[in-house]
Design an enzyme around this catalytic site. Structure first.
Site, PDB file in Angstrom:
ATOM      1  N   CYS A 121      -3.314 -26.723 -41.901  1.00  0.00           N
ATOM      2  CA  CYS A 121      -4.005 -25.441 -41.859  1.00  0.00           C
ATOM      3  C   CYS A 121      -5.460 -25.635 -42.277  1.00  0.00           C
ATOM      4  O   CYS A 121      -5.845 -26.680 -42.780  1.00  0.00           O
ATOM      5  CB  CYS A 121      -3.335 -24.437 -42.797  1.00  0.00           C
ATOM      6  N   GLY A 180      -5.601 -24.916 -37.026  1.00  0.00           N
ATOM      7  CA  GLY A 180      -4.470 -23.998 -36.926  1.00  0.00           C
ATOM      8  C   GLY A 180      -4.734 -22.916 -35.913  1.00  0.00           C
ATOM      9  O   GLY A 180      -5.774 -22.258 -35.966  1.00  0.00           O
ATOM     10  N   ASN A 230      -2.860 -25.128 -47.746  1.00  0.00           N
ATOM     11  CA  ASN A 230      -2.680 -26.164 -46.728  1.00  0.00           C
ATOM     12  C   ASN A 230      -1.846 -27.276 -47.332  1.00  0.00           C
ATOM     13  O   ASN A 230      -2.166 -27.803 -48.391  1.00  0.00           O
ATOM     14  CB  ASN A 230      -4.039 -26.717 -46.274  1.00  0.00           C
ATOM     15  N   GLY A 231      -0.752 -27.648 -46.653  1.00  0.00           N
ATOM     16  CA  GLY A 231       0.106 -28.725 -47.128  1.00  0.00           C
ATOM     17  C   GLY A 231       1.557 -28.299 -47.196  1.00  0.00           C
ATOM     18  O   GLY A 231       1.939 -27.256 -46.677  1.00  0.00           O
ATOM     19  N   TYR A 281      -6.755 -37.679 -36.069  1.00  0.00           N
ATOM     20  CA  TYR A 281      -6.555 -36.547 -35.148  1.00  0.00           C
ATOM     21  C   TYR A 281      -7.101 -35.215 -35.649  1.00  0.00           C
ATOM     22  O   TYR A 281      -7.804 -34.523 -34.925  1.00  0.00           O
ATOM     23  CB  TYR A 281      -5.056 -36.408 -34.860  1.00  0.00           C
ATOM     24  N   THR A 318     -10.093 -35.709 -28.895  1.00  0.00           N
ATOM     25  CA  THR A 318     -10.218 -36.470 -30.137  1.00  0.00           C
ATOM     26  C   THR A 318     -10.327 -37.970 -29.926  1.00  0.00           C
ATOM     27  O   THR A 318     -10.760 -38.689 -30.824  1.00  0.00           O
ATOM     28  CB  THR A 318      -9.033 -36.178 -31.069  1.00  0.00           C
ATOM     29  N   ASP A 322      -5.833 -42.739 -26.187  1.00  0.00           N
ATOM     30  CA  ASP A 322      -5.548 -41.507 -26.918  1.00  0.00           C
ATOM     31  C   ASP A 322      -5.605 -41.799 -28.408  1.00  0.00           C
ATOM     32  O   ASP A 322      -5.564 -42.960 -28.828  1.00  0.00           O
ATOM     33  CB  ASP A 322      -4.164 -40.958 -26.539  1.00  0.00           C
TER      34      ASP A 322
END
Length: 508
Positions: free
Chosen positions: A2, A28, A101-102, A257, A303, A365
């Site tokens: 998040c 997110g 977040n987590g 990422y 990315t 990728d």
């Protein structure tokens, strides 16, 4: 994973937080929320959807106040209900709002403690609500009419004693200030900075430095492992390390990422780290196939672009953009459910045939998670006329679940789990598959900050640094958070809604 932000300024913060959340949208895309405090009155808007869809002009007009917090959600624990959009709120003590977040790895134990010992009620199955109530209980034990910084830091110490896992949070204490804190291992990122407006210093706490950059804040520091940062309503900064810090082990997947390339994390440039990933991957290609027949290197946007460009430069091979991305499709990795991921890949990318036709192509990728996306992309390259399709991953093979805030809960859903590289190569349909070596990935990040000697790499090596994750835990997590489990919960939720509609119609 998040994104979160907390701001204390001398002006209304609503627009500032909104603009910041749009910058953090990549972290997110399931839900968004903003809570502001205006002279002790709270204003809240949150719902499922992207930032631009959740907030309208009428909402922004109500988000007044000189401090506030915001959140963008990508669900890892809990379901997809709008009730799980953050910030969360409890009224005692003082009125506390939290964005998190987590993941907490001992959430089941904490939930029992909160109910039986702390006498607090949980309204959702989110570990964020658990974290908020643990903090609320610890702060309430201080028993003061007004919370002093030392009371707040003592409460954070209590949180660290009780909570395990990877977590960062921003907490707004209504009428008093905003707090940010980070777990003792520093797994999840958190940074703070300041700017001066009309002679007054203003502060922001956020997940990534790019959030600060976008609003004219200058980075002061990353929040250290176990540290808490508190900004009171007068704009005064207070900091304290609230626990014995463990070994600093930030999540390396942020560099692979999740983070934006223009961010700094723990003083490491994400962009530079990805360049080094490309360099080291090129060195491996040279070692394994010095006489390779690669005609062109093509990234899978977005990315992987940085790593792919540097890989091509080091190999002395042409770099081309072979895929055009639909900017209005979300990040495929965080799509809920395999069927939705399969559908979205073709909507998201389209191949430029002239870059593929008759060529031996090396696709690059950032990583391979479930394998759904790369398999379809390899087929797209073949359909566009490629002679051979090679596939390079800037990260090692992902073979283990993540328990610290990334949605990789079930090993059975990871294409490389229990398989050799050759088996994965066959499954995705590549003519050759090459993974980054883990030591090279670590070196690519570590070069940016030699003071960090270890990274959280559990998805690659199966080592969980909190020491409380075993096979029993992982199995239980899989039954709760796998795609199949999520689909079952969604189906059950839809059935309840349909029954409710039917009942209302019959009553009418």
């Amino acid at each position: 994973m998040c994104g979160l932000v907390g701001v204390v300024t001398s002006n209304d913060v609503g627009v500032c937080i909104y603009d910041t959340l749009t910058v953090l949208q990549h972290r997110g895309q399931d839900a968004a929320g903003i809570m502001t405090s205006d002279n002790g009155k709270l204003n809240l808007r949150k719902d499922n959807g992207l930032v631009q869809d959740v907030f309208r002009t009428r909402h922004m007009r109500r988000l007044t106040g000189q401090m506030g917090i915001g959140h963008v959600r990508y669900p890892t624990a809990g379901s997809f209900s709008p009730a799980l959009a953050q910030p969360f709120y409890v009224n005692s003590p003082y009125g506390l709002s939290l964005a998190h977040n987590g993941n907490l790895t001992n959430v089941a134990e904490l939930s029992r403690e909160l109910y039986k010992t702390d006498l607090r009620h949980m309204n959702t199955d989110s570990d964020s609500e658990v974290l908020l109530n643990v903090f609320a209980h610890e702060l309430q034990q201080k028993g003061n009419i007004e919370p002093a910084p030392e009371d707040i830091f003592a409460a954070v110490s209590g949180v660290h004693k009780r909570c395990r896992g990877g977590y960062v949070a921003v907490v707004m204490i209504t009428g008093y200030g905003i707090l940010g804190f980070r777990d003792r291992h520093g797994i999840r990122p958190l940074v703070y900075g300041s700017r001066t407006t009309n002679g007054r210093k203003e502060y922001m706490i956020a997940s990534e430095s790019v959030a600060l950059d976008s609003q004219g804040f200058t980075i002061e520091s990353d929040v250290a492992p176990g540290e808490a940062v508190y900004i009171d309503v007068q704009g005064k900064l207070h900091t304290k390390v609230c626990t014995d810090a463990g070994e600093h082990t930030p999540c390396i997947f942020e560099h692979v990422y999740f983070a934006r390339p223009d961010s700094l994390m723990d003083s490491i440039s994400v962009y530079k780290a990805r360049l080094r990933m490309g360099q080291r991957l090129a060195d491996k290609v040279k070692r394994l196939r010095p006489d390779n027949d690669i005609d062109v290197v093509i990234p899978i946007p977005d990315t992987s672009r940085t790593s792919a460009l540097e890989l091509a430069n080091h190999l002395g091979i042409k770099y081309r953009e072979g895929f055009v991305k639909n900017r209005y499709i979300g990040r495929t990795f965080i799509m809920p459910g395999q069927s939705q991921r399969r559908k979205s890949v073709r909507q998201k990318l389209n191949a430029i045939e002239l870059e593929f036709k008759g060529k031996n192509v090396l696709l690059v990728d950032d990583s391979i998670v479930r394998g759904t996306t790369c398999k379809q992309i390899i087929q797209m390259a073949r359909d566009a006329g490629a002679k051979k399709v090679y596939f390079a991953s800037a990260a090692p093979a992902i073979r283990y679940p993540n328990v610290y805030g990334i949605d990789m809960p079930a090993a059975t859903e990871l294409i490389a789990a229990g398989k050799t590289d050759d088996e994965v190569e066959e499954l995705i349909g590549a003519d050759w598959l090459i993974y980054q070596d883990l030591e090279d990935l670590i070196a690519a990040a570590a070069e940016g900050n030699p003071e960090i000697s270890r990274y959280e790499c559990s998805v690659f090596d199966g080592e969980y640094i909190t020491g409380d994750v075993d096979e029993v835990y992982l199995k239980r997590l899989e039954t709760i958070r796998s795609d199949a489990a999520k689909a079952a919960r969604k189906k059950k939720s839809m059935a309840r809604q349909q029954n409710l509609v039917a009942d209302l119609q019959s009553d009418g």
